[in-house]
Structures are given as C-alpha cells and as structure tokens.
Design a protein around this motif. Structure first.
Motif, PDB file in Angstrom:
ATOM      1  N   HIS A 151     -22.496   6.868 -10.355  1.00 29.15           N
ATOM      2  CA  HIS A 151     -21.093   6.478 -10.471  1.00 29.15           C
ATOM      3  C   HIS A 151     -20.674   5.913  -9.116  1.00 29.15           C
ATOM      4  O   HIS A 151     -20.281   6.644  -8.210  1.00 29.15           O
ATOM      5  CB  HIS A 151     -20.223   7.672 -10.859  1.00 29.15           C
ATOM      6  CG  HIS A 151     -20.174   7.917 -12.330  1.00 29.15           C
ATOM      7  ND1 HIS A 151     -19.515   7.080 -13.201  1.00 29.15           N
ATOM      8  CD2 HIS A 151     -20.729   8.886 -13.094  1.00 29.15           C
ATOM      9  CE1 HIS A 151     -19.647   7.530 -14.434  1.00 29.15           C
ATOM     10  NE2 HIS A 151     -20.387   8.628 -14.403  1.00 29.15           N
ATOM     11  N   ALA A 152     -20.757   4.579  -9.007  1.00 27.51           N
ATOM     12  CA  ALA A 152     -20.438   3.919  -7.738  1.00 27.51           C
ATOM     13  C   ALA A 152     -19.112   3.181  -7.807  1.00 27.51           C
ATOM     14  O   ALA A 152     -18.848   2.309  -6.984  1.00 27.51           O
ATOM     15  CB  ALA A 152     -21.558   2.942  -7.368  1.00 27.51           C
ATOM     16  N   ILE A 160      -7.857   1.225  -0.289  1.00 30.84           N
ATOM     17  CA  ILE A 160      -6.572   1.687   0.236  1.00 30.84           C
ATOM     18  C   ILE A 160      -6.630   3.208   0.431  1.00 30.84           C
ATOM     19  O   ILE A 160      -7.370   3.903  -0.260  1.00 30.84           O
ATOM     20  CB  ILE A 160      -5.384   1.287  -0.668  1.00 30.84           C
ATOM     21  CG1 ILE A 160      -5.558   1.819  -2.095  1.00 30.84           C
ATOM     22  CG2 ILE A 160      -5.229  -0.220  -0.690  1.00 30.84           C
ATOM     23  CD1 ILE A 160      -4.390   1.480  -3.011  1.00 30.84           C
ATOM     24  N   PRO A 161      -5.891   3.729   1.403  1.00 32.84           N
ATOM     25  CA  PRO A 161      -6.035   5.146   1.757  1.00 32.84           C
ATOM     26  C   PRO A 161      -5.461   6.087   0.713  1.00 32.84           C
ATOM     27  O   PRO A 161      -4.532   5.740  -0.021  1.00 32.84           O
ATOM     28  CB  PRO A 161      -5.260   5.250   3.071  1.00 32.84           C
ATOM     29  CG  PRO A 161      -4.269   4.143   3.035  1.00 32.84           C
ATOM     30  CD  PRO A 161      -4.945   3.023   2.283  1.00 32.84           C
ATOM     31  N   VAL A 162      -6.030   7.277   0.661  1.00 35.41           N
ATOM     32  CA  VAL A 162      -5.512   8.309  -0.219  1.00 35.41           C
ATOM     33  C   VAL A 162      -4.057   8.578   0.149  1.00 35.41           C
ATOM     34  O   VAL A 162      -3.674   8.537   1.316  1.00 35.41           O
ATOM     35  CB  VAL A 162      -6.361   9.590  -0.114  1.00 35.41           C
ATOM     36  CG1 VAL A 162      -6.232  10.242   1.252  1.00 35.41           C
ATOM     37  CG2 VAL A 162      -6.012  10.576  -1.221  1.00 35.41           C
ATOM     38  N   GLY A 163      -3.230   8.818  -0.855  1.00 35.05           N
ATOM     39  CA  GLY A 163      -1.794   8.992  -0.635  1.00 35.05           C
ATOM     40  C   GLY A 163      -0.998   7.721  -0.850  1.00 35.05           C
ATOM     41  O   GLY A 163       0.217   7.710  -0.699  1.00 35.05           O
ATOM     42  N   GLY A 201     -16.019  10.640   4.170  1.00 37.98           N
ATOM     43  CA  GLY A 201     -17.106   9.774   3.733  1.00 37.98           C
ATOM     44  C   GLY A 201     -16.709   8.761   2.685  1.00 37.98           C
ATOM     45  O   GLY A 201     -17.557   8.033   2.156  1.00 37.98           O
ATOM     46  N   ALA A 202     -15.434   8.688   2.373  1.00 38.84           N
ATOM     47  CA  ALA A 202     -14.933   7.751   1.364  1.00 38.84           C
ATOM     48  C   ALA A 202     -14.530   6.449   2.044  1.00 38.84           C
ATOM     49  O   ALA A 202     -13.347   6.095   2.112  1.00 38.84           O
ATOM     50  CB  ALA A 202     -13.760   8.360   0.606  1.00 38.84           C
ATOM     51  N   GLU A 203     -15.520   5.742   2.563  1.00 39.20           N
ATOM     52  CA  GLU A 203     -15.256   4.519   3.313  1.00 39.20           C
ATOM     53  C   GLU A 203     -16.121   3.347   2.861  1.00 39.20           C
ATOM     54  O   GLU A 203     -15.976   2.225   3.343  1.00 39.20           O
ATOM     55  CB  GLU A 203     -15.501   4.768   4.806  1.00 39.20           C
ATOM     56  CG  GLU A 203     -16.915   5.273   5.117  1.00 39.20           C
ATOM     57  CD  GLU A 203     -17.095   5.610   6.584  1.00 39.20           C
ATOM     58  OE1 GLU A 203     -16.435   4.963   7.423  1.00 39.20           O
ATOM     59  OE2 GLU A 203     -17.883   6.526   6.882  1.00 39.20           O
ATOM     60  N   TYR A 204     -17.023   3.604   1.927  1.00 40.65           N
ATOM     61  CA  TYR A 204     -17.905   2.542   1.455  1.00 40.65           C
ATOM     62  C   TYR A 204     -17.252   1.795   0.291  1.00 40.65           C
ATOM     63  O   TYR A 204     -16.491   2.372  -0.489  1.00 40.65           O
ATOM     64  CB  TYR A 204     -19.248   3.124   1.023  1.00 40.65           C
ATOM     65  CG  TYR A 204     -20.028   3.709   2.175  1.00 40.65           C
ATOM     66  CD1 TYR A 204     -20.816   2.902   2.988  1.00 40.65           C
ATOM     67  CD2 TYR A 204     -19.940   5.072   2.467  1.00 40.65           C
ATOM     68  CE1 TYR A 204     -21.522   3.440   4.060  1.00 40.65           C
ATOM     69  CE2 TYR A 204     -20.633   5.619   3.537  1.00 40.65           C
ATOM     70  CZ  TYR A 204     -21.426   4.792   4.326  1.00 40.65           C
ATOM     71  OH  TYR A 204     -22.117   5.327   5.397  1.00 40.65           O
ATOM     72  N   ASP A 210     -12.211  10.170  -1.961  1.00 47.88           N
ATOM     73  CA  ASP A 210     -11.460  11.377  -1.619  1.00 47.88           C
ATOM     74  C   ASP A 210     -10.893  11.928  -2.919  1.00 47.88           C
ATOM     75  O   ASP A 210     -10.032  11.307  -3.549  1.00 47.88           O
ATOM     76  CB  ASP A 210     -10.344  11.041  -0.629  1.00 47.88           C
ATOM     77  CG  ASP A 210      -9.625  12.289  -0.134  1.00 47.88           C
ATOM     78  OD1 ASP A 210      -9.669  13.334  -0.819  1.00 47.88           O
ATOM     79  OD2 ASP A 210      -8.997  12.222   0.939  1.00 47.88           O
ATOM     80  N   GLU A 211     -11.380  13.083  -3.322  1.00 48.73           N
ATOM     81  CA  GLU A 211     -11.004  13.624  -4.627  1.00 48.73           C
ATOM     82  C   GLU A 211      -9.526  13.993  -4.722  1.00 48.73           C
ATOM     83  O   GLU A 211      -8.993  14.147  -5.828  1.00 48.73           O
ATOM     84  CB  GLU A 211     -11.892  14.821  -4.946  1.00 48.73           C
ATOM     85  CG  GLU A 211     -13.339  14.396  -5.207  1.00 48.73           C
ATOM     86  CD  GLU A 211     -14.312  15.547  -5.266  1.00 48.73           C
ATOM     87  OE1 GLU A 211     -15.290  15.470  -6.036  1.00 48.73           O
ATOM     88  OE2 GLU A 211     -14.106  16.544  -4.522  1.00 48.73           O
ATOM     89  N   GLU A 212      -8.824  14.074  -3.584  1.00 52.81           N
ATOM     90  CA  GLU A 212      -7.375  14.290  -3.626  1.00 52.81           C
ATOM     91  C   GLU A 212      -6.686  13.177  -4.414  1.00 52.81           C
ATOM     92  O   GLU A 212      -5.605  13.365  -4.971  1.00 52.81           O
ATOM     93  CB  GLU A 212      -6.814  14.347  -2.210  1.00 52.81           C
ATOM     94  CG  GLU A 212      -7.209  15.575  -1.418  1.00 52.81           C
ATOM     95  CD  GLU A 212      -6.453  16.822  -1.843  1.00 52.81           C
ATOM     96  OE1 GLU A 212      -5.420  16.678  -2.539  1.00 52.81           O
ATOM     97  OE2 GLU A 212      -6.884  17.929  -1.497  1.00 52.81           O
ATOM     98  N   ALA A 213      -7.324  12.005  -4.448  1.00 52.74           N
ATOM     99  CA  ALA A 213      -6.750  10.877  -5.182  1.00 52.74           C
ATOM    100  C   ALA A 213      -6.583  11.196  -6.658  1.00 52.74           C
ATOM    101  O   ALA A 213      -5.689  10.651  -7.333  1.00 52.74           O
ATOM    102  CB  ALA A 213      -7.628   9.642  -5.006  1.00 52.74           C
ATOM    103  N   MET A 214      -7.438  12.077  -7.178  1.00 55.12           N
ATOM    104  CA  MET A 214      -7.336  12.415  -8.597  1.00 55.12           C
ATOM    105  C   MET A 214      -6.031  13.133  -8.906  1.00 55.12           C
ATOM    106  O   MET A 214      -5.447  12.941  -9.980  1.00 55.12           O
ATOM    107  CB  MET A 214      -8.534  13.255  -9.028  1.00 55.12           C
ATOM    108  CG  MET A 214      -9.856  12.500  -8.965  1.00 55.12           C
ATOM    109  SD  MET A 214     -11.220  13.358  -9.800  1.00 55.12           S
ATOM    110  CE  MET A 214     -11.380  14.819  -8.768  1.00 55.12           C
ATOM    111  N   ALA A 215      -5.571  13.949  -7.983  1.00 54.30           N
ATOM    112  CA  ALA A 215      -4.293  14.630  -8.184  1.00 54.30           C
ATOM    113  C   ALA A 215      -3.154  13.616  -8.254  1.00 54.30           C
ATOM    114  O   ALA A 215      -2.247  13.729  -9.095  1.00 54.30           O
ATOM    115  CB  ALA A 215      -4.046  15.637  -7.058  1.00 54.30           C
TER     116      ALA A 215
END
Length: 391
Positions: A98-99, A166-169, A353-356, A366-371
C-alpha cells in the motif's frame, strides 16, 4: 461529534490500517480485503452487499427518520511495489504494498461506519458506504460500482485522500476542476534489426523511438494553450537486449494529464500524428494504442464550500485551498453523477517517516491523519443531513 468520540475510534483505525498494510492486494484482486471489510460490517450489524462492481462492498446504514442518502467512498487496492520500510507493519506480500494510503482510507471508512451504526436513531436518511476496488488501474472500479447501483438514490458523495505532500493537521480542496484527467498510450515500433556495426542495413527502432520521445515532448509546449495545464510523460522505453545488435522492435508507454476536454482531444490527435509521421520518416512501422482513462475530477461548489465551513470548525485542523494537481482519481466518475467533494487530508510528517511521495517504496503516512479524515467525513454527513430539506 466530540473529539473524544474520534479518539475512541482512532486506535482501532490504526490497528486495521496496519493489518491491511501487511496484507495488500492488487487492483481487481482484492478478495481477502473485501472479505475483511464484510466481516467488520457484519460484526457492527451493518447491512451490506458484496461483489459490487467486482470486489466492491457497499454498506447501508438507514436512520430512523426519512432524509437524504449520503455516500462516502474509500478505495482498497495496493500497488506492485516492494515495501522497503522497516516497520512492524511492513507488507508481508513480496512485490506488493500500500504505497498510496488506500489501507488508511479503508480503515477510516470502517471507523466512520461503526460511528454511525451506533447512532442509527439520530440519522436522518441513509448513509451509503462505498468500499471500492481497483482505483489504481484504468478503467478502475468506480464505473463498475456505479453500473451495479452503488449510487442509486444518492444525493451527495464525499471522499478523502490521505495526502503526504501536505502536513498532518491540514485538509485541502477546491471547487471545480481539482485533479486531472488521465489517458494512457502505447507505441509499438517495428523496424529492421541487424548488426550494430552495419546500421545502414537496418531501421533502428531505438533511434525511431528516441525521435518520437523528443517530438512528443513538444506537444504541450507548442500545441496546447499555455494557460491550459497539461502533461505528456513517457514512462517506459523498452528495446534491445545487447550492445552490438540494432533492435528490431521498441515499445513506448506514456500518460497524458489534462484539465480540459479541448486539450485532451488535441493531445490525442497530436500524439497520433507525431507517432505516424516520425515512423514514416525512418521507414518504420508503428502501432499506436490510446486508452482513455479517468476524466477530470470536478468538485461541486456548494459541497466544497460545505467542506471549508465544516472542517474549519474541527479541533486541530486547518483548511486550505489546493491548486489543481496532475494526479488523477476515478472518484471523478461519482462526481459526474451526483454533487460532492473530494478532499486531500494532510498525512505528511518527516518526524514519523511520512516524507516520501505516493507510490514510493518507502511510502508511509502519519496515522493521525486518519482521525482528521474520519472527523471530516462524519461532520460533512451530519451537516448535510441537518441542512437537508425535502424537495
């Protein structure tokens, strides 16, 4: 919807996303993923249909009062890429991962499903949960699901894409054309092979293909209106096997991205002309295969404004207007049928590590994005239902 309710959903979403990340399936092969989704819906007491448009699953949550039908979509397919991350949830399937974040999309929609299943008495209308296969490979899974009735009676449709650029948040969208159309083309060149030391006795398919590549790059710069964004990319050039043999055959593969049908039709016509006349000038034979793909994704203005109004009130989230982007999405087909909005939810965070980029062997999010994604889908649904008026 309070922040605490999302925090309650979040650990389960992470667990499910990591399970799916370890067990990816390619487009049109999502049998186990589909069964996993159906099992979660079963346990939550959610009515559902399987084998919709292939391996698609449609969940149905009917409220206690009449009202609109709101559709929420998540895609589920993975990519033929070897996972190079060193994490405990690394893909266990060689050459598949899952890329692009579809595992996260599925986990988010399952969480949203359970949220609404526990609140049926508060629902005005129906929530349609679209778990779609085969987004990554044209002709895609959206059209088959639509043909199987997934959008029948639907009033509005929303979708999210976890997006590491784009950044989380942060969450972004735009009214009107937001993501490009995509077409594919393949050029098979047949020359005349021979000895590398006697090129005058041959028709060199590598030279023919090279000339085509350079000429094809002039289409956008010299034929398309510079105010109309478009891209022609050659992603593959295959020819020859050894250094001293002139290759008889070569094959080019490329993609076209546009925002207007005018540019789309023009580019298709120009590719055909360039390929034909370049081959003729070298006395080679050529066969062009041109495959129309997804249309331009066009967000409804009213529903995009709803996104900015609703998401702008969510804790820990800011919104922004995204410029048009050249990646394509078959969510565009849903938006051709009913009003709706597609949203990019920031998932980038170098510290985790969420930069690729998407489709990279080390892609992660960044799994916070799921929230944030769950909160957006829930809030949009509730707001639409609250403001709905019978026609």
């Amino acid at each position: 919807m309070g922040r605490g309710e999302i925090e309650h959903l979040y650990p389960v979403m992470v667990e499910r996303r990591r399970y799916l990340h370890r067990h990816p399936e390619l487009s049109y092969q999502e049998q186990a993923t589909s069964a996993y989704i159906a099992d979660v819906l079963n346990k939550a007491g959610i009515e559902h249909k399987t084998q919709v448009g292939g391996h698609g699953v449609v969940g149905i949550i009917k409220g206690s009062r009449p009202g609109p039908v709101v559709a929420l979509r998540a895609d589920m397919d993975a990519l033929p890429i070897q996972d190079e991350k060193e994490v405990e949830y690394k893909s266990e399937v060689p050459g598949i991962m899952h890329a692009c974040g579809h595992d996260g999309h599925t986990a988010v929609l399952l969480g949203v499903a359970e949220y609404f299943a526990a609140r049926r008495e508060q629902i005005q209308g129906e929530i349609r949960l679209l778990f779609q296969p085969a987004e990554e490979v044209c002709p895609g899974g959206a059209l088959p699901m639509i043909k199987d009735g997934a959008l029948d009676g639907v009033d509005v449709v929303y979708g999210v894409h976890l997006w590491t650029p784009i950044p989380v948040g942060t969450a972004a969208s735009a009214p009107g054309p937001m993501m490009a159309s995509t077409d594919e083309f393949f050029v098979n060149i047949h020359g005349r092979g021979g000895h590398g030391g006697m090129p005058h006795k041959t028709v060199d398919s590598v030279v023919v293909g090279s000339a085509m590549v350079m000429q094809l790059q002039s289409i956008v710069s010299r034929s398309v209106n510079p105010l109309d964004p478009a891209v022609v990319t050659i992603g593959s050039f295959q020819a020859g096997t050894v250094q001293n043999v002139i290759a008889e055959r070569a094959r080019l593969a490329g993609t076209v991205r546009c925002f207007s049908e005018t540019a789309r039709k023009l580019i298709q016509k120009r590719i055909a002309s360039v390929v034909e006349f370049t081959a003729q000038s070298y006395e080679a034979e050529v066969v062009l295969e041109y495959i129309p793909g997804y249309p331009t994704l066009v967000n409804d203005e009213t529903e995009t404004n709803r996104f900015f109004k609703v998401a702008g009130q969510l804790e820990g989230l800011k919104t922004e207007l995204t410029p048009p982007i050249m990646p394509a999405e078959d969510f565009a087909y849903y938006l051709q049928q009913v009003p709706g909005c597609f949203i990019l939810v920031g998932a980038g965070n170098p510290e985790k590590g969420a930069e690729y980029p998407h489709h990279h062997p080390k892609f992660d999010l960044d799994e916070e994005a799921m929230a944030h994604a769950a909160a957006i889908l829930i809030s949009l649904t509730e707001n639409y239902m609250d403001e709905w008026e019978p026609k």
